[in-house]
Design an enzyme around this catalytic site. Structure first.
Site, mmCIF file in Angstrom:
data_model
loop_
_atom_site.group_PDB
_atom_site.id
_atom_site.type_symbol
_atom_site.label_atom_id
_atom_site.label_comp_id
_atom_site.label_asym_id
_atom_site.label_seq_id
_atom_site.Cartn_x
_atom_site.Cartn_y
_atom_site.Cartn_z
ATOM 1 N N HIS A 16 22.429 37.823 48.621
ATOM 2 C CA HIS A 16 23.252 36.630 48.915
ATOM 3 C C HIS A 16 23.117 35.658 47.750
ATOM 4 C CE1 HIS A 16 24.759 33.545 52.043
ATOM 5 N NE2 HIS A 16 24.781 32.944 50.849
ATOM 6 N N HIS A 18 25.163 32.798 45.013
ATOM 7 C CA HIS A 18 26.304 31.992 44.552
ATOM 8 C C HIS A 18 26.240 31.891 43.034
ATOM 9 C CE1 HIS A 18 27.394 30.510 48.613
ATOM 10 N NE2 HIS A 18 26.092 30.657 48.833
ATOM 11 N N LEU A 19 27.288 32.368 42.377
ATOM 12 C CA LEU A 19 27.308 32.300 40.908
ATOM 13 C C LEU A 19 28.296 31.267 40.385
ATOM 14 C CD1 LEU A 19 27.041 36.060 39.801
ATOM 15 C CD2 LEU A 19 25.282 34.276 39.659
ATOM 16 N N ARG A 20 29.188 30.742 41.278
ATOM 17 C CA ARG A 20 30.203 29.756 40.853
ATOM 18 C C ARG A 20 31.130 30.361 39.799
ATOM 19 N NH1 ARG A 20 28.419 27.463 45.395
ATOM 20 N NH2 ARG A 20 26.644 26.073 45.125
ATOM 21 N N ASN A 44 32.824 31.742 48.089
ATOM 22 C CA ASN A 44 33.283 30.374 48.408
ATOM 23 C C ASN A 44 33.547 29.558 47.153
ATOM 24 O OD1 ASN A 44 30.478 30.237 47.861
ATOM 25 N ND2 ASN A 44 30.207 28.423 49.154
ATOM 26 N N LYS A 100 32.833 37.925 53.889
ATOM 27 C CA LYS A 100 31.966 36.833 54.335
ATOM 28 C C LYS A 100 32.745 35.873 55.218
ATOM 29 C CE LYS A 100 28.512 33.836 54.309
ATOM 30 N NZ LYS A 100 27.992 33.068 53.191
ATOM 31 N N HIS A 137 28.040 33.340 57.950
ATOM 32 C CA HIS A 137 27.302 32.075 57.925
ATOM 33 C C HIS A 137 27.264 31.599 59.371
ATOM 34 C CE1 HIS A 137 26.003 28.177 55.956
ATOM 35 N NE2 HIS A 137 26.103 27.880 57.239
ATOM 36 N N HIS A 171 21.139 34.284 55.706
ATOM 37 C CA HIS A 171 20.133 33.222 55.564
ATOM 38 C C HIS A 171 19.620 32.677 56.897
ATOM 39 C CE1 HIS A 171 23.768 30.911 56.072
ATOM 40 N NE2 HIS A 171 24.153 31.037 54.831
ATOM 41 N N ASP A 243 20.465 33.056 48.546
ATOM 42 C CA ASP A 243 21.370 31.909 48.733
ATOM 43 C C ASP A 243 21.177 30.904 47.603
ATOM 44 O OD1 ASP A 243 23.456 30.551 49.863
ATOM 45 O OD2 ASP A 243 22.285 29.667 51.496
ATOM 46 N N HIS A 247 24.092 23.494 41.978
ATOM 47 C CA HIS A 247 24.999 22.348 41.878
ATOM 48 C C HIS A 247 24.526 21.536 40.688
ATOM 49 C CE1 HIS A 247 26.980 22.758 45.847
ATOM 50 N NE2 HIS A 247 25.810 23.189 46.281
ATOM 51 N N ALA A 258 24.959 17.379 47.610
ATOM 52 C CA ALA A 258 25.509 18.701 47.957
ATOM 53 C C ALA A 258 24.402 19.603 48.496
ATOM 54 C CB ALA A 258 26.146 19.332 46.727
HETATM 55 O O1 DOR Z 1 23.212 25.210 51.079
HETATM 56 C C1 DOR Z 1 24.180 25.934 50.947
HETATM 57 N N1 DOR Z 1 24.880 25.949 49.809
HETATM 58 N N2 DOR Z 1 24.560 26.711 51.968
HETATM 59 C C2 DOR Z 1 25.704 27.400 51.937
HETATM 60 O O2 DOR Z 1 26.016 28.042 52.905
HETATM 61 C C3 DOR Z 1 26.606 27.320 50.766
HETATM 62 C C4 DOR Z 1 25.874 26.945 49.574
HETATM 63 C C5 DOR Z 1 26.773 26.517 48.438
HETATM 64 O O3 DOR Z 1 27.783 27.196 48.199
HETATM 65 O O4 DOR Z 1 26.475 25.532 47.781
HETATM 66 ZN ZN ZN Z 2 25.295 30.973 50.663
#
Ligand code: DOR
Ligand code: ZN
Length: 341
Positions: A16, A18-20, A44, A100, A137, A171, A243, A247, A258
């Site tokens: 899990h 997030h690479l943006r 996302n 997802k 989620h 998570h 996860d 940010h 965030a």
């Molecule tokens: O804390 C989180 N940040 N939980 C998530 O489900 C998404 C993630 C994010 O994309 O920043």
């Molecule tokens: Zn996540």
């Protein structure tokens, strides 16, 4: 090979991540790609990934950002859940690991999440028939500490209504979610590294710690302890999913911080330290790789990473272009374990 002072992990995976995109992707992708054989990439983005074209283009940008590590790093791509036709799923399936599902408004960039689980059933039925895993989620929009607990009955309903659908509770943060794992054979879970270590006290018990603020929020000590016990025992349906959610510093250190903890650079050393502390190093391989490979039938690149009991200080920040700065979990702290070159 495992000794009290070192361990070689084969094909470590982050289930899990997030690479943006853009500058952030270029900054963070090497932190995962350099020491993992693969990762499940969250969809996302803004806008969310909802087509095979978006998915394959994003995969290309990820591999470009991974640079020299691209050959030994497998991005396992996910689509953002919406109503998909059978034709759309069939076109995506060769490029797709899973879908997802985000309930509307529960976390970062979940505005296009679903409003009703019942309305999602036709797509879930197709996924079940086609063998596409569902990652969830699992939070409601209720009181913040109860959001996961309130969602557990929905997991139970999904697991019963779609017995052949492979469902992953993403998570998990509660003892109740760990217990639910043992009630349904088609339920699996990921757990983050930080939820094995911190509780709500670390986030908000003293001065507020924005870099530990995430969704779902860390819970009570007994929840953390249940998660940790399951991870240390290498529960066969539990997988490491960081996860890691970067940010920019300015989006974390502000009013309206965030949600997301950036853990990618220290994920494996921190897990080695934790498992060693509890005398459970021999179970780390299952938790970071074998369980996921078995559950999902994966075949990641043959890459090994050796971790050793050698102190390493986590950088106070990671900096990219232009002026981008991300603060990691444990910033500036010394870890007892590190990745060996
Ligand atoms: O804390 C989180 N940040 N939980 C998530 O489900 C998404 C993630 C994010 O994309 O920043
Ligand atoms: Zn996540």
């Amino acid at each position: 090979m495992t000794s009290p002072d070192s361990i070689t992990l084969h094909r470590p995976l982050d289930m899990h991540l997030h690479l943006r995109d853009g500058d952030m992707l270029r900054l963070v992708a090497p932190h995962s790609a350099s020491n993992l054989a693969g990762a499940v990439i969250m969809p996302n983005l803004v806008p969310p990934l909802t087509s095979v074209e978006m998915l394959t283009a994003y995969r290309g940008r990820i591999l470009a950002a991974a640079g020299p590590h691209a050959a030994s790093f497998q991005p396992l791509m996910t689509l953002f859940f919406q109503h998909y036709t059978e034709a759309a799923l069939a076109a995506a399936q060769p490029h797709l690991f899973a879908i997802k599902l985000y309930p509307h408004g529960v976390t970062t960039n979940s505005d296009s999440g679903i409003h009703s689980i019942d309305a999602a059933e036709p797509t879930l039925k197709l996924m079940e028939a086609m063998g596409i895993p569902l990652l969830v989620h699992g939070e409601t929009t209720g009181f913040v500490l109860d959001r996961e607990a309130e969602f557990l009955s929905i997991y139970g309903r999904l697991a019963t209504r779609f017995p052949r659908l492979r469902i992953v509770m993403e998570h998990i943060t509660t003892a109740a979610a760990v217990a639910l794992l043992d009630r349904f054979e088609n339920l699996h879970a990921t757990v983050t590294g930080h939820h094995l270590v911190i509780t709500l006290d670390d986030v908000a018990g003293g001065l507020l710690q924005p870099h530990l603020f995430c969704k779902p929020i860390a819970k009570r000590p007994e929840d953390r302890d249940a998660l940790l016990a399951a991870a240390l025992a290498a529960h066969p349906r539990l997988m490491l999913g960081s996860d890691s959610a970067p940010h920019p510093q300015h989006a974390k250190e502000c009013c309206g911080c965030a949600a997301g903890v950036y853990t990618a650079p220290l994920l494996l050393p921190r897990m080695a330290q934790l498992f060693a502390e509890h005398g459970a190093l021999e179970n780390l391989q299952a938790f970071v790789s074998d369980n996921a490979i078995r559950i999902h039938g994966l075949n990641p690149p043959d890459k090994s990473v050796t971790l050793a009991r050698q102190p390493w200080t986590v950088p106070s920040a990671y900096e990219g272009d232009p002026g981008l700065k991300v603060i990691p979990w444990e910033a500036g702290r010394e870890l007892l374990w590190s990745i060996q070159a």
